[in-house]
Each structure stands twice: as C-alpha cells, then as structure tokens.
Design a protein around this motif. Structure first.
Motif, PDB file in Angstrom:
ATOM      1  N   UNK A 305      40.192 -39.473 -54.589  1.00  0.00           N
ATOM      2  CA  UNK A 305      40.845 -38.715 -55.653  1.00  0.00           C
ATOM      3  C   UNK A 305      42.097 -39.447 -56.115  1.00  0.00           C
ATOM      4  N   UNK A 306      42.551 -39.107 -57.294  1.00  0.00           N
ATOM      5  CA  UNK A 306      43.778 -39.690 -57.849  1.00  0.00           C
ATOM      6  C   UNK A 306      44.948 -38.788 -57.476  1.00  0.00           C
ATOM      7  N   UNK A 307      45.961 -39.378 -56.865  1.00  0.00           N
ATOM      8  CA  UNK A 307      47.102 -38.594 -56.417  1.00  0.00           C
ATOM      9  C   UNK A 307      47.781 -37.921 -57.607  1.00  0.00           C
ATOM     10  N   UNK A 308      48.066 -36.651 -57.447  1.00  0.00           N
ATOM     11  CA  UNK A 308      48.734 -35.894 -58.501  1.00  0.00           C
ATOM     12  C   UNK A 308      47.779 -35.164 -59.422  1.00  0.00           C
ATOM     13  N   UNK A 309      46.478 -35.506 -59.405  1.00  0.00           N
ATOM     14  CA  UNK A 309      45.498 -34.829 -60.243  1.00  0.00           C
ATOM     15  C   UNK A 309      44.773 -33.755 -59.446  1.00  0.00           C
ATOM     16  N   UNK A 310      44.574 -32.612 -60.073  1.00  0.00           N
ATOM     17  CA  UNK A 310      43.843 -31.538 -59.408  1.00  0.00           C
ATOM     18  C   UNK A 310      42.353 -31.842 -59.328  1.00  0.00           C
ATOM     19  N   UNK A 311      41.847 -32.687 -60.246  1.00  0.00           N
ATOM     20  CA  UNK A 311      40.417 -32.962 -60.300  1.00  0.00           C
ATOM     21  C   UNK A 311      40.173 -34.418 -60.681  1.00  0.00           C
ATOM     22  N   UNK A 312      39.342 -35.099 -59.921  1.00  0.00           N
ATOM     23  CA  UNK A 312      38.998 -36.497 -60.164  1.00  0.00           C
ATOM     24  C   UNK A 312      37.483 -36.617 -60.242  1.00  0.00           C
ATOM     25  N   UNK A 313      37.002 -37.383 -61.220  1.00  0.00           N
ATOM     26  CA  UNK A 313      35.558 -37.607 -61.377  1.00  0.00           C
ATOM     27  C   UNK A 313      35.242 -39.063 -61.072  1.00  0.00           C
ATOM     28  N   UNK A 314      34.228 -39.274 -60.223  1.00  0.00           N
ATOM     29  CA  UNK A 314      33.815 -40.623 -59.829  1.00  0.00           C
ATOM     30  C   UNK A 314      32.305 -40.725 -60.021  1.00  0.00           C
ATOM     31  N   UNK A 315      31.855 -41.719 -60.776  1.00  0.00           N
ATOM     32  CA  UNK A 315      30.430 -41.935 -61.017  1.00  0.00           C
ATOM     33  C   UNK A 315      29.881 -42.954 -60.014  1.00  0.00           C
ATOM     34  N   UNK A 316      29.052 -42.488 -59.117  1.00  0.00           N
ATOM     35  CA  UNK A 316      28.460 -43.338 -58.084  1.00  0.00           C
ATOM     36  C   UNK A 316      27.075 -43.763 -58.564  1.00  0.00           C
ATOM     37  N   UNK A 317      26.914 -45.059 -58.838  1.00  0.00           N
ATOM     38  CA  UNK A 317      25.666 -45.566 -59.421  1.00  0.00           C
ATOM     39  C   UNK A 317      24.789 -46.192 -58.332  1.00  0.00           C
ATOM     40  N   UNK A 318      23.529 -45.765 -58.296  1.00  0.00           N
ATOM     41  CA  UNK A 318      22.561 -46.253 -57.314  1.00  0.00           C
ATOM     42  C   UNK A 318      21.422 -46.937 -58.057  1.00  0.00           C
ATOM     43  N   UNK A 319      21.226 -48.220 -57.781  1.00  0.00           N
ATOM     44  CA  UNK A 319      20.121 -48.969 -58.391  1.00  0.00           C
ATOM     45  C   UNK A 319      18.883 -48.792 -57.523  1.00  0.00           C
ATOM     46  N   UNK A 320      17.843 -48.196 -58.107  1.00  0.00           N
ATOM     47  CA  UNK A 320      16.605 -47.905 -57.389  1.00  0.00           C
ATOM     48  C   UNK A 320      15.519 -48.853 -57.875  1.00  0.00           C
ATOM     49  N   UNK A 321      14.846 -49.521 -56.936  1.00  0.00           N
ATOM     50  CA  UNK A 321      13.808 -50.470 -57.281  1.00  0.00           C
ATOM     51  C   UNK A 321      12.471 -49.814 -57.577  1.00  0.00           C
ATOM     52  N   UNK A 322      11.496 -50.646 -57.944  1.00  0.00           N
ATOM     53  CA  UNK A 322      10.143 -50.166 -58.233  1.00  0.00           C
ATOM     54  C   UNK A 322       9.488 -49.625 -56.968  1.00  0.00           C
ATOM     55  N   UNK A 323       8.677 -48.584 -57.151  1.00  0.00           N
ATOM     56  CA  UNK A 323       7.886 -48.009 -56.055  1.00  0.00           C
ATOM     57  C   UNK A 323       8.749 -47.653 -54.845  1.00  0.00           C
ATOM     58  N   UNK A 324       9.888 -47.039 -55.119  1.00  0.00           N
ATOM     59  CA  UNK A 324      10.813 -46.690 -54.032  1.00  0.00           C
ATOM     60  C   UNK A 324      10.238 -45.632 -53.103  1.00  0.00           C
ATOM     61  N   UNK A 325       9.387 -44.763 -53.634  1.00  0.00           N
ATOM     62  CA  UNK A 325       8.795 -43.717 -52.796  1.00  0.00           C
ATOM     63  C   UNK A 325       9.756 -42.586 -52.507  1.00  0.00           C
ATOM     64  N   UNK A 326      10.943 -42.911 -52.057  1.00  0.00           N
ATOM     65  CA  UNK A 326      11.955 -41.907 -51.765  1.00  0.00           C
ATOM     66  C   UNK A 326      12.957 -42.419 -50.761  1.00  0.00           C
ATOM     67  N   UNK A 327      14.092 -41.785 -50.714  1.00  0.00           N
ATOM     68  CA  UNK A 327      15.132 -42.156 -49.763  1.00  0.00           C
ATOM     69  C   UNK A 327      16.116 -41.004 -49.648  1.00  0.00           C
ATOM     70  N   UNK A 328      16.901 -41.029 -48.586  1.00  0.00           N
ATOM     71  CA  UNK A 328      17.945 -40.030 -48.402  1.00  0.00           C
ATOM     72  C   UNK A 328      19.302 -40.702 -48.562  1.00  0.00           C
ATOM     73  N   UNK A 329      20.327 -39.890 -48.759  1.00  0.00           N
ATOM     74  CA  UNK A 329      21.709 -40.371 -48.822  1.00  0.00           C
ATOM     75  C   UNK A 329      22.613 -39.260 -48.319  1.00  0.00           C
ATOM     76  N   UNK A 330      23.770 -39.651 -47.812  1.00  0.00           N
ATOM     77  CA  UNK A 330      24.735 -38.677 -47.321  1.00  0.00           C
ATOM     78  C   UNK A 330      26.096 -38.937 -47.932  1.00  0.00           C
ATOM     79  N   UNK A 331      26.772 -37.855 -48.318  1.00  0.00           N
ATOM     80  CA  UNK A 331      28.155 -37.912 -48.789  1.00  0.00           C
ATOM     81  C   UNK A 331      29.017 -37.146 -47.797  1.00  0.00           C
ATOM     82  N   UNK A 332      30.036 -37.807 -47.268  1.00  0.00           N
ATOM     83  CA  UNK A 332      30.991 -37.180 -46.354  1.00  0.00           C
ATOM     84  C   UNK A 332      32.357 -37.156 -47.023  1.00  0.00           C
ATOM     85  N   UNK A 333      32.902 -35.962 -47.174  1.00  0.00           N
ATOM     86  CA  UNK A 333      34.176 -35.813 -47.853  1.00  0.00           C
ATOM     87  C   UNK A 333      35.246 -35.237 -46.956  1.00  0.00           C
TER      88      UNK A 333
END
Length: 548
Positions: A305-333
C-alpha cells in the motif's frame, strides 16, 4: 474396508488434524485416525460423508499441501572437488575423524536403491537401518503406523545375499531422487574415496519412500498427472517414523528434507512447521531443509500500500501459456489491512470487485473466455494470523490475466501483500508474473525457524546459483541459514544440480551430524531397531533427548 485400505483409497480425504478437528471426526462413522505427535495426526474421512473440499469450508491447515522434488539431473563421473571446497573431507580425516559414525540420517523421498555399493559396509552388509515404503501394502507396517511396509536391516542383508534381492525386499526407487540424495549425504567411501565419497560415509541410513499424492488432491491443486507430488499428510507420518526410529535406537537423528512447495504463508507457520520445530529443538536432533529452486521462476509477486492513502490499487499480471489446464495461487496479506480483488481476463472481461464481506467463497465464469476462477477467502488464517485469498484458475485461456488487488489501509502505515504461483513442476505450461520479485522465494518448509535452511551456489566459480530460492521469510526473519555447493554435485547416479543436493552437501549442516554423533557406537554394532511405537507425549522430553 480395512483401515489400511481406507488410508490408501482415493475415496477418503486425508485431513491434517489437531485436537479440535480430531474431536469432530470422532462423530463420523468409519473414520481412521493416524497419530503423529501429541495432538497432531491425520484423519482419513470418507469423501461422500462430508462437504466438497474448499479452503473456506475445511480451513486452510486441514488440507494437505503438495510437495515436489528439488533436483535436476545431469551427466556422470565422480569428482570430489565440491567435498573438498566445502571443507567436508578435511573434517573426515586426521584427529577429528568426523564421518557420521553412530548417527542416523533420515530421508523422506522417492526411496532408495539399497543394492548400490555406496550403501554397504566393507563386508558387503547394508548400512541402511530401515526402509518404510508407503507404497507397498502387503507387508507389516511400522509399529504405531497403519499403512505401508517396513523392511529392517536384517531383511535387507538377506536380500543382498540372494540372487533376486527384490523378491525379498521389493522396495525400489524408480525416480532416483532419494537414492542420489542419500548417496551425497551418506554414501560410503569407495576405493578409499576415489570411486565415491559421501559427506557422512559411516552414518546409518533410514529411508521413507513416500507414496504419490491421491488423485483428489492433484485435482484440487490442479497438478499435472506426470509430476511427482507428495501430500503433507504422508510427510507428517514419515517424520513421526524417523523420530520414533531414532528413539528406539537411542541414537542421534538428522532429518534431511529435500522437498518443497510454494504454498503456505512463507513464514514458518503450519502444523507441520510446529512439528519440525519440536524435533529440531530436541537434544541430539537436527533438521536440514533445502531452500528450493524457485528463485528465477517468476512465481512470486510483492505489492504494498501507499503510505498515507486509505486505498491502494495494484494490478498483478499473470502470463498464462497455452494448454495450461489450470493452476492455483495464494495471496497473503498483512492485517489489519484488508484486501479486495477483481479479475480481468486476457480478452478484457472484468469481474466486479469483491471485498468478501458477504461471502467467503466465489466462482467467476466469463462470456467470451473459456475457463473459470474459484476464489476462497480467509480473513484470519489460524496458523499465521494473516489474511489469505486462495485462487483456482481452471482451464484458463492463454494470455495475460490480471488480478487487481485493492488494499484498504486503516492504520495509517503501509502494508505488504505477497502472491505465489505453484512450483514449476506443478504447472503444465509456462505461467509466471510479468513483474515478479526474486526475493521471498524460499519454498516451504525452509522458512521454519529452528531448521537449518540451505540454498545453492556453484563451487566451481563461487557464484550464487540463479535458480536457488532467496530469503527472507515473509515476516522479514533471516533465512536461509547457509549456502552450500549444489551445481554438478556427484551422486551415485551421476552429477545433479539443485537445492536438494545442496542440503545433503552442506558443511555446516553436516557439522550438526558430526556434533550430535561423536563417540557413538560403530555401524553394525548394537543399536538394533526395536520397532517401538512413538509415545503420545505432546513433545515432552527428558534430559537425554528421549521422550518421557
């Protein structure tokens, strides 16, 4: 069905149980409970008797995480140079004569090829004290354990004297990972060390051959069928076996863990982490853990987060290859900050922002994109005390997927969040963050506080191996503890590279082997395994390092 059949059946969930869950499981008819230590155990519950598995409904610690192997294979020909450069050969000779004599080194891996010369004494008898094969169900399991088959030293010696050893002891390491690891850590001196030499060539060896994870867990974590994957529940029981073995022999124990996962809070908080801490802090015990090979995989993202701001937006970009089938991900805050998410597909469809105040589990489908995304939320994960958002990307389209993370900060100070994708081996196609961070890439359980964690360097030129996992822990604690040679390390199956051979080649790590084992009995003399069940003590011990 027998208890053993239930344990190995895909129709039964493996649930990591503490005291609270164990009490609830007692009401379900047909449940099997495997004790591990104190109030920790594994419950095997019929899947049709409970709700479908999800992080929100089962709680995160209960679902076993999947662990993968941490090693790549290369060429062949023995070269003792890494042993010399790491200082191991110096302490094996002269007045110190530190060779691991009297120490038990325990492995939990893909098994061991016990016929290899590097696992024998000069008289041809085995240096392997025991093998517990979780995959074989037609023999006697270890005392206090409900599945698998145990083979003792006397069984292996009889097998070695026969024309067909595997008819007597059928356990075999098809993959070779466990054999290579054990040879580096404890291989015998062949031709005076010119043919082969391990770090602790006179240590006793105990091997657990882990079974592959059940299909339902592979499906839940969307792991490819061909990937070697081992369930946390089986690893916990393997740790119990190794600990009880050393207790029955009254000998020091060093456990070598060459497995890892990107799942978890990366701060050393889990039921298995607590158990590893208990073992590692006992007298005459040491636990060595590899730091993984994920440092250059682009599978970690860090935002703040940005100090002093009540709300911060962050765009997390994930490059997915061909025939990925599926995957999991975890966000810890970090709490008390709160995290909301929305998802944008490669084609531009965007889900509404979800702050999880109304519902803990969501599923998103799309009009112009195939696939779906399931999201589970835990406001305060019970082991870490942090916020967790768990993603399952099912059959996603190739391209750039964006997870827009909104951080609401009420404390006035900035806070961080981390995201991890699975291990490289657990992905069907190349999938990575476009703006990754190479730090905080140590795999679990190497973030556990009391274990000795090692990463990898190339002893040929003194450089850090680029794929090696890097610290710190997510909470900023210092890890790894050491860095060891792990590039083109000689094993009985040829040179290999990775953090798994680094952990079995660590001078400081095997300093623990030598320190706990000085003055113990010669290999092959006394100390026979009595196959006693591990007492249910909750981890208490007396002054001799034995459970009381």
């Amino acid at each position: 069905m027998t208890d053993r059949e239930k344990i190995i059946s895909n129709d039964y969930y493996d649930l990591i149980a503490d005291y609270t869950l164990r009490k609830g499981m007692n009401d379900l008819e047909g449940t099997v409970y495997q004790p591990v230590n104190g109030e920790i155990g594994v419950a095997y519950v019929e899947r049709s008797a409970v709700i479908p598995m999800s992080v929100s409904s089962f709680t995160y610690p209960v679902i076993p995480k999947l662990y993968g192997l941490m090693q790549d294979q290369q060429g062949k020909v023995f070269d003792p140079t890494p042993l010399i450069r790491s200082g191991i050969t110096q302490v094996q000779k002269g007045a110190l004569n530190l060779t691991g004599r009297g120490v038990v080194i325990g492995f939990l891996d893909t098994g061991i090829r016990y016929e290899e010369e590097v696992f024998k004494n000069p008289d041809g008898t085995t240096r392997i004290l025991g093998i517990w094969d979780q995959t074989i169900q037609d023999g006697e399991p270890p005392a206090g354990i409900l599945y698998g088959t145990e083979y003792r030293r006397e069984d292996i010696n009889i097998a070695l004297q026969s024309e067909n050893p595997r008819e007597i002891v059928p356990s075999y390491d098809e993959d070779g990972h466990g054999t290579a690891l054990a040879s580096v850590a404890a291989g015998s001196a062949i031709r005076g060390g010119l043919g082969f030499l391990g770090a602790a060539p006179e240590a006793g060896i105990v091997m657990v051959k882990l079974r592959q994870a059940k299909q339902y867990l592979r499906d839940f974590y969307l792991v490819p069928q061909e990937a070697a994957a081992f369930a946390e529940s089986d690893i916990l029981v393997a740790l119990r076996y190794l600990e009880s073995y050393a207790i029955s022999l009254a000998r020091p124990l060093v456990i070598c863990v060459a497995l890892g996962t990107n799942m978890g809070d990366h701060a050393g908080h889990s039921i298995m982490a607590d158990y590893l801490n208990q073992i590692a802090t006992r007298r005459s015990r040491a636990v060595l853990v590899c730091g993984g090979n994920e440092g250059n995989s682009a599978h970690h993202y860090m935002g703040s987060s940005m100090e002093g701001l009540r709300e911060t937006i962050d765009n997390v970009e994930i490059r997915v290859g061909e025939n990925a089938g599926g995957f999991v991900a975890e966000l810890w805050g970090d709490i008390p900050a709160q995290h909301a998410i929305s998802i944008r597909t490669p084609g531009g469809e965007t889900t509404p922002r979800v702050d999880f105040r109304e519902q803990n589990s969501r599923e998103f489908t799309f009009i112009f994109e195939k696939g779906k995304v399931q999201v589970d939320h835990v406001l305060v994960e019970q082991e870490s005390g942090e916020e967790l958002i768990f993603f399952r990307f099912i059959d996603p389209s190739p391209g750039v997927w964006t997870v827009q993370v909104t951080i609401s900060e009420n404390s006035g100070s900035n806070s961080a969040f981390h995201m991890w994708l699975p291990l490289t081996e657990f992905l069907r196609s190349e999938t990575y963050f476009l703006r990754p961070s190479p730090y905080y890439t140590l795999t679990e359980p190497s973030n556990v506080g009391e274990v000795i964690t090692t990463t990898t360097y190339n002893d040929a030129n003194g450089s850090f191996w680029m794929d090696s996992g890097r610290g710190y822990t997510r909470l900023g604690e210092i890890k790894p503890d050491i860095c060891s040679p792990g590039v083109n390390i000689q094993t009985v199956l040829g040179p290999r590279t990775g953090s798994s051979v680094a952990v079995s080649h660590s001078r400081r790590g095997f300093g623990a082997v030598f320190a706990v084992g000085c003055g113990r009995e010669e290999p092959g003399q006394g100390g026979e395994h009595r196959t006693e069940a591990l007492p249910d003590t909750g981890g208490r011990q007396d002054g001799r390092g034995e459970l009381s």
